[in-house]
Design a protein around this motif. Structure first.
Motif, PDB file in Angstrom:
ATOM      1  N   THR A 141       0.843  -1.204   0.000  1.00  0.00           N
ATOM      2  CA  THR A 141       0.000   0.000   0.000  1.00  0.00           C
ATOM      3  C   THR A 141       0.872   1.245   0.000  1.00  0.00           C
ATOM      4  OG1 THR A 141      -1.749  -1.166   1.197  1.00  0.00           O
ATOM      5  CG2 THR A 141      -1.794   1.238   1.262  1.00  0.00           C
ATOM      6  N   ILE A 142       1.918   1.235   0.800  1.00  0.00           N
ATOM      7  CA  ILE A 142       2.834   2.382   0.840  1.00  0.00           C
ATOM      8  C   ILE A 142       3.469   2.597  -0.529  1.00  0.00           C
ATOM      9  CG2 ILE A 142       5.015   3.219   1.817  1.00  0.00           C
ATOM     10  CD1 ILE A 142       4.153   1.889   4.466  1.00  0.00           C
ATOM     11  N   GLU A 143       3.881   1.523  -1.175  1.00  0.00           N
ATOM     12  CA  GLU A 143       4.482   1.630  -2.504  1.00  0.00           C
ATOM     13  C   GLU A 143       3.480   2.182  -3.520  1.00  0.00           C
ATOM     14  OE1 GLU A 143       7.020   1.757  -5.562  1.00  0.00           O
ATOM     15  OE2 GLU A 143       7.549   1.372  -3.465  1.00  0.00           O
ATOM     16  N   ASN A 144       2.238   1.686  -3.476  1.00  0.00           N
ATOM     17  CA  ASN A 144       1.203   2.184  -4.392  1.00  0.00           C
ATOM     18  C   ASN A 144       0.937   3.669  -4.157  1.00  0.00           C
ATOM     19  OD1 ASN A 144       0.852  -0.297  -5.622  1.00  0.00           O
ATOM     20  ND2 ASN A 144      -0.847  -0.892  -4.298  1.00  0.00           N
ATOM     21  N   LEU A 145       0.870   4.079  -2.895  1.00  0.00           N
ATOM     22  CA  LEU A 145       0.636   5.486  -2.588  1.00  0.00           C
ATOM     23  C   LEU A 145       1.824   6.347  -3.014  1.00  0.00           C
ATOM     24  CD1 LEU A 145      -1.121   5.160   0.876  1.00  0.00           C
ATOM     25  CD2 LEU A 145      -2.151   5.932  -1.266  1.00  0.00           C
ATOM     26  N   ASN A 146       3.032   5.847  -2.842  1.00  0.00           N
ATOM     27  CA  ASN A 146       4.216   6.579  -3.303  1.00  0.00           C
ATOM     28  C   ASN A 146       4.175   6.782  -4.814  1.00  0.00           C
ATOM     29  OD1 ASN A 146       5.439   6.972  -0.793  1.00  0.00           O
ATOM     30  ND2 ASN A 146       6.511   5.024  -0.870  1.00  0.00           N
ATOM     31  N   GLN A 147       3.719   5.762  -5.552  1.00  0.00           N
ATOM     32  CA  GLN A 147       3.608   5.887  -7.000  1.00  0.00           C
ATOM     33  C   GLN A 147       2.559   6.916  -7.402  1.00  0.00           C
ATOM     34  OE1 GLN A 147       2.900   1.937  -8.499  1.00  0.00           O
ATOM     35  NE2 GLN A 147       4.966   1.217  -7.994  1.00  0.00           N
ATOM     36  N   LEU A 148       1.550   7.114  -6.553  1.00  0.00           N
ATOM     37  CA  LEU A 148       0.518   8.114  -6.835  1.00  0.00           C
ATOM     38  C   LEU A 148       0.939   9.515  -6.398  1.00  0.00           C
ATOM     39  CD1 LEU A 148      -2.679   6.120  -5.804  1.00  0.00           C
ATOM     40  CD2 LEU A 148      -1.966   6.724  -8.123  1.00  0.00           C
ATOM     41  N   GLY A 149       2.122   9.635  -5.784  1.00  0.00           N
ATOM     42  CA  GLY A 149       2.617  10.956  -5.393  1.00  0.00           C
ATOM     43  C   GLY A 149       2.514  11.272  -3.910  1.00  0.00           C
ATOM     44  N   PHE A 150       2.142  10.309  -3.104  1.00  0.00           N
ATOM     45  CA  PHE A 150       2.058  10.512  -1.658  1.00  0.00           C
ATOM     46  C   PHE A 150       3.423  10.168  -1.058  1.00  0.00           C
ATOM     47  CE2 PHE A 150      -2.228   9.960  -3.077  1.00  0.00           C
ATOM     48  CZ  PHE A 150      -2.933  10.892  -2.335  1.00  0.00           C
ATOM     49  N   LYS A 151       4.189  11.199  -0.708  1.00  0.00           N
ATOM     50  CA  LYS A 151       5.578  11.008  -0.302  1.00  0.00           C
ATOM     51  C   LYS A 151       5.725  10.398   1.082  1.00  0.00           C
ATOM     52  CE  LYS A 151       6.930  14.953  -3.091  1.00  0.00           C
ATOM     53  NZ  LYS A 151       5.709  15.671  -3.309  1.00  0.00           N
ATOM     54  N   ASN A 152       4.832  10.697   1.988  1.00  0.00           N
ATOM     55  CA  ASN A 152       4.955  10.246   3.378  1.00  0.00           C
ATOM     56  C   ASN A 152       3.827   9.301   3.771  1.00  0.00           C
ATOM     57  OD1 ASN A 152       7.288  11.806   3.942  1.00  0.00           O
ATOM     58  ND2 ASN A 152       5.987  13.631   4.056  1.00  0.00           N
ATOM     59  N   ALA A 153       3.505   8.370   2.912  1.00  0.00           N
ATOM     60  CA  ALA A 153       2.413   7.431   3.193  1.00  0.00           C
ATOM     61  C   ALA A 153       2.680   6.679   4.491  1.00  0.00           C
ATOM     62  CB  ALA A 153       2.262   6.453   2.041  1.00  0.00           C
ATOM     63  N   GLY A 154       1.699   6.708   5.379  1.00  0.00           N
ATOM     64  CA  GLY A 154       1.811   6.021   6.653  1.00  0.00           C
ATOM     65  C   GLY A 154       2.397   6.866   7.763  1.00  0.00           C
ATOM     66  N   LYS A 155       2.830   8.078   7.450  1.00  0.00           N
ATOM     67  CA  LYS A 155       3.438   8.947   8.468  1.00  0.00           C
ATOM     68  C   LYS A 155       2.404   9.798   9.201  1.00  0.00           C
ATOM     69  CE  LYS A 155       7.582   7.662   7.424  1.00  0.00           C
ATOM     70  NZ  LYS A 155       8.146   6.587   8.170  1.00  0.00           N
ATOM     71  N   SER A 156       1.228   9.955   8.607  1.00  0.00           N
ATOM     72  CA  SER A 156       0.169  10.711   9.268  1.00  0.00           C
ATOM     73  C   SER A 156      -1.183  10.177   8.805  1.00  0.00           C
ATOM     74  CB  SER A 156       0.279  12.208   8.964  1.00  0.00           C
ATOM     75  OG  SER A 156       0.025  12.449   7.597  1.00  0.00           O
ATOM     76  N   LEU A 157      -2.184  10.417   9.614  1.00  0.00           N
ATOM     77  CA  LEU A 157      -3.524   9.937   9.287  1.00  0.00           C
ATOM     78  C   LEU A 157      -4.079  10.663   8.060  1.00  0.00           C
ATOM     79  CD1 LEU A 157      -5.880   8.119  10.060  1.00  0.00           C
ATOM     80  CD2 LEU A 157      -6.683   9.927  11.567  1.00  0.00           C
ATOM     81  N   LEU A 158      -3.830  11.956   7.971  1.00  0.00           N
ATOM     82  CA  LEU A 158      -4.324  12.759   6.864  1.00  0.00           C
ATOM     83  C   LEU A 158      -3.148  13.231   6.015  1.00  0.00           C
ATOM     84  CD1 LEU A 158      -6.874  14.927   8.877  1.00  0.00           C
ATOM     85  CD2 LEU A 158      -7.335  12.865   7.570  1.00  0.00           C
ATOM     86  N   PRO A 159      -2.974  12.677   4.822  1.00  0.00           N
ATOM     87  CA  PRO A 159      -1.827  13.050   3.998  1.00  0.00           C
ATOM     88  C   PRO A 159      -1.919  14.508   3.535  1.00  0.00           C
ATOM     89  CG  PRO A 159      -3.304  11.605   2.783  1.00  0.00           C
ATOM     90  CD  PRO A 159      -3.820  11.681   4.178  1.00  0.00           C
ATOM     91  N   PRO A 160      -0.815  15.254   3.665  1.00  0.00           N
ATOM     92  CA  PRO A 160      -0.841  16.669   3.262  1.00  0.00           C
ATOM     93  C   PRO A 160      -1.072  16.873   1.772  1.00  0.00           C
ATOM     94  CG  PRO A 160       1.386  15.979   3.863  1.00  0.00           C
ATOM     95  CD  PRO A 160       0.463  14.848   4.207  1.00  0.00           C
TER      96      PRO A 160
END
Length: 185
Positions: free
Chosen positions: A93-112
């Protein structure tokens, strides 16, 4: 002494919700955030222009306490009962989110990337808010209630339309996250 802040376990929060639902049913009340917003709109005079809001909101003013409680509860929970912590996400999931542009996936509940003022005031953010708000408003009105109303009140009072609506909410969520979300981001 260090205080470790954790979410309330299901065996505390679940019975509390059940007790509140029992009291609401006992007193002939229903619960749902869309009912609360409908009361706010009626109190603000929307009934002069839209028949849907033309009712005596004073009979439903207890709904306004629910809104106030939700705001105060969220404030207290965020600022006094929680601490920043990483979220345990599956590495895929973290890898998929990183590919979508979410740099800090899993670091906060609400991604900036979604929940920041910079994101909100971008063209993409404004379009998502407008379109999402329209869909939520239309869906709530069309389904005659919101997710909390159907999932908590409707299911606890064994209403078949609420079961159908809740199934629809879950299917819609799956379609959104697997089909639409990758297109948006």
């Amino acid at each position: 002494m260090e205080i470790i802040l954790q979410p309330w376990p299901w065996y505390v929060s679940g019975p509390l919700i059940a007790i509140i639902m029992f009291l609401l049913v006992y007193f002939g009340k229903t619960f749902g955030m869309s009912s609360n917003l409908k009361t706010i709109c009626a109190a603000g005079g929307a009934g002069k222009n839209v028949p849907f809001f033309d009712f005596d909101w004073r009979e439903h003013k207890w709904n306004l306490l629910v809104v106030l409680g939700a705001v105060l509860g969220g404030f207290i929970a965020h600022f006094f009962l929680s601490e920043p912590t990483n979220i345990e996400l599956n590495p895929d999931t973290i890898e998929n989110l990183n590919q979508l542009g979410f740099k800090n996936a899993g670091k906060s509940l609400l991604p900036p990337e979604i929940y920041s003022w910079n994101s909100v005031f971008s063209i993409q953010g404004i379009l998502i808010l407008l379109f999402g708000g329209f869909l939520v408003g239309f869906g709530t009105r069309y389904a005659n209630g919101c997710t909390s109303g159907h999932a908590i009140t409707g299911l606890s009072s064994l209403q078949l339309p609420s079961l159908i609506a809740v199934i629809g909410f879950f299917v819609g969520g799956l379609v959104m996250i697997h089909l639409i979300f990758p297109i948006i981001f």
